[in-house]
Design an enzyme around this catalytic site. Structure first.
Site, short mmCIF file in Angstrom:
data_model
loop_
_atom_site.label_atom_id
_atom_site.label_comp_id
_atom_site.label_asym_id
_atom_site.label_seq_id
_atom_site.Cartn_x
_atom_site.Cartn_y
_atom_site.Cartn_z
N GLU A 17 9.80 -9.44 -0.33
CA GLU A 17 8.33 -9.53 -0.25
C GLU A 17 7.87 -9.33 1.19
O GLU A 17 6.89 -8.63 1.44
CB GLU A 17 7.85 -10.89 -0.77
CG GLU A 17 8.04 -11.08 -2.26
CD GLU A 17 7.31 -10.04 -3.11
OE1 GLU A 17 6.15 -9.74 -2.82
OE2 GLU A 17 7.92 -9.54 -4.06
N TRP A 56 7.54 -5.82 2.01
CA TRP A 56 6.35 -5.08 1.56
C TRP A 56 5.35 -4.92 2.71
O TRP A 56 4.65 -3.93 2.81
CB TRP A 56 5.65 -5.81 0.40
CG TRP A 56 6.21 -5.48 -0.95
CD1 TRP A 56 7.06 -6.24 -1.68
CD2 TRP A 56 5.93 -4.30 -1.74
NE1 TRP A 56 7.34 -5.61 -2.88
CE2 TRP A 56 6.65 -4.43 -2.94
CE3 TRP A 56 5.14 -3.17 -1.55
CZ2 TRP A 56 6.63 -3.47 -3.94
CZ3 TRP A 56 5.10 -2.20 -2.55
CH2 TRP A 56 5.83 -2.35 -3.72
N ASN A 73 -0.78 -13.93 -4.72
CA ASN A 73 -0.55 -12.49 -4.94
C ASN A 73 -0.77 -12.05 -6.38
O ASN A 73 -1.38 -11.01 -6.64
CB ASN A 73 0.88 -12.13 -4.50
CG ASN A 73 1.14 -10.65 -4.60
OD1 ASN A 73 0.42 -9.85 -4.01
ND2 ASN A 73 2.14 -10.27 -5.39
N TRP A 114 -12.70 0.84 -6.47
CA TRP A 114 -11.79 -0.14 -5.88
C TRP A 114 -12.12 -0.41 -4.41
O TRP A 114 -11.84 -1.50 -3.89
CB TRP A 114 -10.33 0.34 -6.00
CG TRP A 114 -10.07 1.64 -5.28
CD1 TRP A 114 -10.32 2.90 -5.74
CD2 TRP A 114 -9.58 1.81 -3.94
NE1 TRP A 114 -10.00 3.84 -4.79
CE2 TRP A 114 -9.54 3.19 -3.68
CE3 TRP A 114 -9.15 0.93 -2.95
CZ2 TRP A 114 -9.09 3.73 -2.46
CZ3 TRP A 114 -8.71 1.45 -1.74
CH2 TRP A 114 -8.68 2.84 -1.51
N TRP A 156 -4.51 -2.83 -3.04
CA TRP A 156 -5.55 -2.25 -3.89
C TRP A 156 -5.09 -0.92 -4.47
O TRP A 156 -5.36 -0.61 -5.64
CB TRP A 156 -6.87 -2.09 -3.11
CG TRP A 156 -7.63 -3.38 -3.14
CD1 TRP A 156 -7.54 -4.40 -2.24
CD2 TRP A 156 -8.53 -3.83 -4.17
NE1 TRP A 156 -8.33 -5.44 -2.63
CE2 TRP A 156 -8.96 -5.13 -3.81
CE3 TRP A 156 -9.00 -3.27 -5.34
CZ2 TRP A 156 -9.85 -5.87 -4.59
CZ3 TRP A 156 -9.89 -4.00 -6.12
CH2 TRP A 156 -10.30 -5.28 -5.75
#
Ligand code: FAD
Length: 521
Positions: A321, A324, A390, A408, A431
């Site tokens: 994570e 990321w 998250n 968005w 997004w």
């Protein structure tokens, strides 16, 4: 990417050409999103140069209200940054290093102002850690050039990612745009050369004699107030100060506490928003109170992992994570246009977003009044804490772009305006993922069902009950969908809205809109 590497190389050359700092001529470290004294590569290099030449070290921070406006920085994030600066100033003062804080209203003038300050302080050596957003890179380039034209040296350093952008290339020599193969390469890179994530040396205390060569006023700069439009109310200040205590000491102790109590179970619980199972370290990584290298080292140490493939499952998943964050920064450097309001996939620039009632729908989404309990819980958490789990971020982002068919980018901006951890690369990445317009190979037809997400990740409705008090007395499965599962009267009486769209129909409309731009309709 080559431009970046060239800049780093050029600054190293400049450094060699400019003479060593003369007696009394301080070395400057320009702080940006690296508000810490520990494991800070740029600061550490600046400190070494100052020590070797027996000259003072000065920290510099420029407050730029225009930057905060341009990036839609949330007041809660501005408040955290200002509080962090106050602690950083105290920490540096203990080492006899002043932190000069100055507000520059016109952001175009920042590079020139830095040159003026360097002249005033008779400084010729400037250090900074690189930031990768296009505006920041442009400014850095300008600074490097200005320094070169004035016989000064600027050293820019890769610090913010565990693995710097540009280090990893796919088999065909290109920048990766897909996480899974990128992550394999990321781990391998660290495995092959542990120095990549080597912790920077601590900065040394400057002797009184040497710091005494600086004008006293340098130690006296004040922490400014938040600019108008970015101020919190007194109630918000108090709430956010309790939730997000500032500074690297707090950040490090939160990291320790997470590693001790939650890391080993992270893989099992991380997707449950009510479980408090994640680290909540994102605000500290975003403001730079913590480095990515330090979090990886601390976690691997506490998990007894000899490398990134070792330790507990919780540790391995957590590091994936943390990766990321690096991934999205690498993507931003590879495709900087994504920070300029453009989707990664050009086709999706012309999606026909809903026009009917879209303002009202957006408003309902922002205020947590969509009639979808999980979505509303998450949006109210955002308003209340400046932070959202998250899983909830994915659910609400998918809901806005797919169920409401609202562009968005409106959601992306709303997030930045309210998140304490707002980060250009991660936010656009998240997004892009959720609206299927980003780098990830998520097909456009993957539309989250908000009811299923709620049942799966908030099975007992604990998260919903915490944030949506109108539903606190609704029992059982009805909590996920009160109007369709026998709790309509209770929900109505409590003032909870009916769903503003019907998911099944909304899904079809979204698929049609996405298909159309791909020429599949
Ligand atoms: P943990 O689960 O403890 O993870 C540790 C750290 O890894 C985080 O602090 C964060 O730095 C990083 N991380 C974890 N997951 C991700 C991810 N998916 N993408 C990037 N980094 C990750 N994160 C931000 O830091 N800033 C943002 O503005 C942001 N916007 C997002 C918008 C959307 C629509 C989505 C879906 C995700 C976004 N994220 C953002 C990523 C993620 O939601 C947060 O980083 C995470 O929730 C922070 O909680 P934590 O610190 O407890 O994370």
């Amino acid at each position: 990417m080559q431009v970046l590497d060239k800049a780093v190389e050029e600054t190293a050359e400049q450094m060699e050409q400019v003479e060593a700092p003369a007696k009394g001529s301080p070395v400057i470290h320009y702080f940006k999103s690296d508000l810490r004294t520990k494991d800070n590569r740029g600061l550490s290099q600046a400190s070494k140069l100052a020590q070797e030449n027996d000259v003072p070290l000065v920290g510099l921070y420029i407050v730029s209200p225009q930057d905060w406006e341009a990036h839609n920085t949330a007041p809660v994030r501005v408040d955290l940054v200002l509080r962090t600066l106050s602690i950083l100033k105290e920490d540096l003062a203990k080492l006899n290093i002043p932190l000069w804080i100055e507000t520059v209203e016109d952001r175009k003038k920042i590079p020139r102002r830095i040159m003026e300050l360097m002249d005033k302080w008779k400084a010729r050596h400037l250090f900074a850690n690189l930031e990768y957003e296009p505006d920041e890179l442009r400014r850095e380039t300008k600074l490097v050039r200005l320094c070169a034209s004035q016989g000064k040296a600027m050293t820019v350093v890769h610090d913010t990612c565990a693995v710097p952008p540009g280090e990893l290339e796919s088999g065909s020599g290109k920048q990766y745009s897909v996480y899974t193969p990128w992550f394999r390469a990321w781990k391998q890179h660290i495995h092959d050369d542990e120095d990549v994530i080597g912790i920077a040396d601590n900065i040394a205390k400057v002797s009184d004699k040497i710091s005494g060569q600086l004008p006293k006023e340098l130690f006296k700069s004040l922490i400014p107030q938040a600019p108008k439009g970015k101020r919190l109310t007194d109630e918000e200040k108090e709430r956010f100060r309790d939730l997000w205590p500032a500074g690297e000491h707090q950040a490090l102790s939160r990291l320790e506490q997470f590693c001790e109590t939650r890391l080993s179970e992270y893989a099992d619980n991380r997707d449950i928003p009510s479980a408090g199972a994640t680290s909540s370290l994102s605000p500290y990584l975003a403001s730079g109170s913590l480095s990515a290298r330090t979090v990886i080292h601390t976690a691997s140490d506490r998990a007894n992992a000899s490398n990134l493939n070792g330790g507990s499952n919780g540790f391995r998943v957590w590091v994936s994570e943390v990766a990321w964050r690096d991934f999205y920064k690498h993507v931003l450097v590879g495709w900087p246009y994504i920070a300029m309001n453009k989707p990664f996939k050009a086709d999706y620039a012309s999606i026909a977003w809903a026009t009917e009632d879209s303002d009202a729908k957006f408003e309902a989404w922002t205020q947590g009044r969509t009639g979808y309990p999980m979505v509303d819980a998450a949006m109210r958490q955002l308003l209340n804490e400046g932070w959202v789990h998250n899983r909830s971020r994915m659910v609400v982002a998918s809901f806005l772009s797919k169920d409401l068919l609202v562009d968005w980018r409106r959601g992306e901006q709303w997030f930045m305006r309210h998140l304490v951890d707002g980060d250009v690369a991660s936010n656009i990445g998240g997004w892009g993922f959720s609206a299927s317009v980003g780098v990830d190979p998520q097909p456009y037809f993957r539309v989250f069902n908000p009811y299923r997400q709620s049942e799966r990740f908030d099975p007992d409705g604990e998260y919903i009950r915490k944030w949506v008090p109108e539903l606190v007395n609704i029992e059982g499965n009805a909590i996920h969908e009160p109007y369709a599962r026998g709790a309509a009267d209770e929900a109505r009486q409590a003032g909870y809205p009916e769903p503003i769209v019907v998911h099944k129909e909304a899904r079809e409309a979204a698929l049609t809109a996405y298909k159309r731009v791909l020429g599949k309709e």
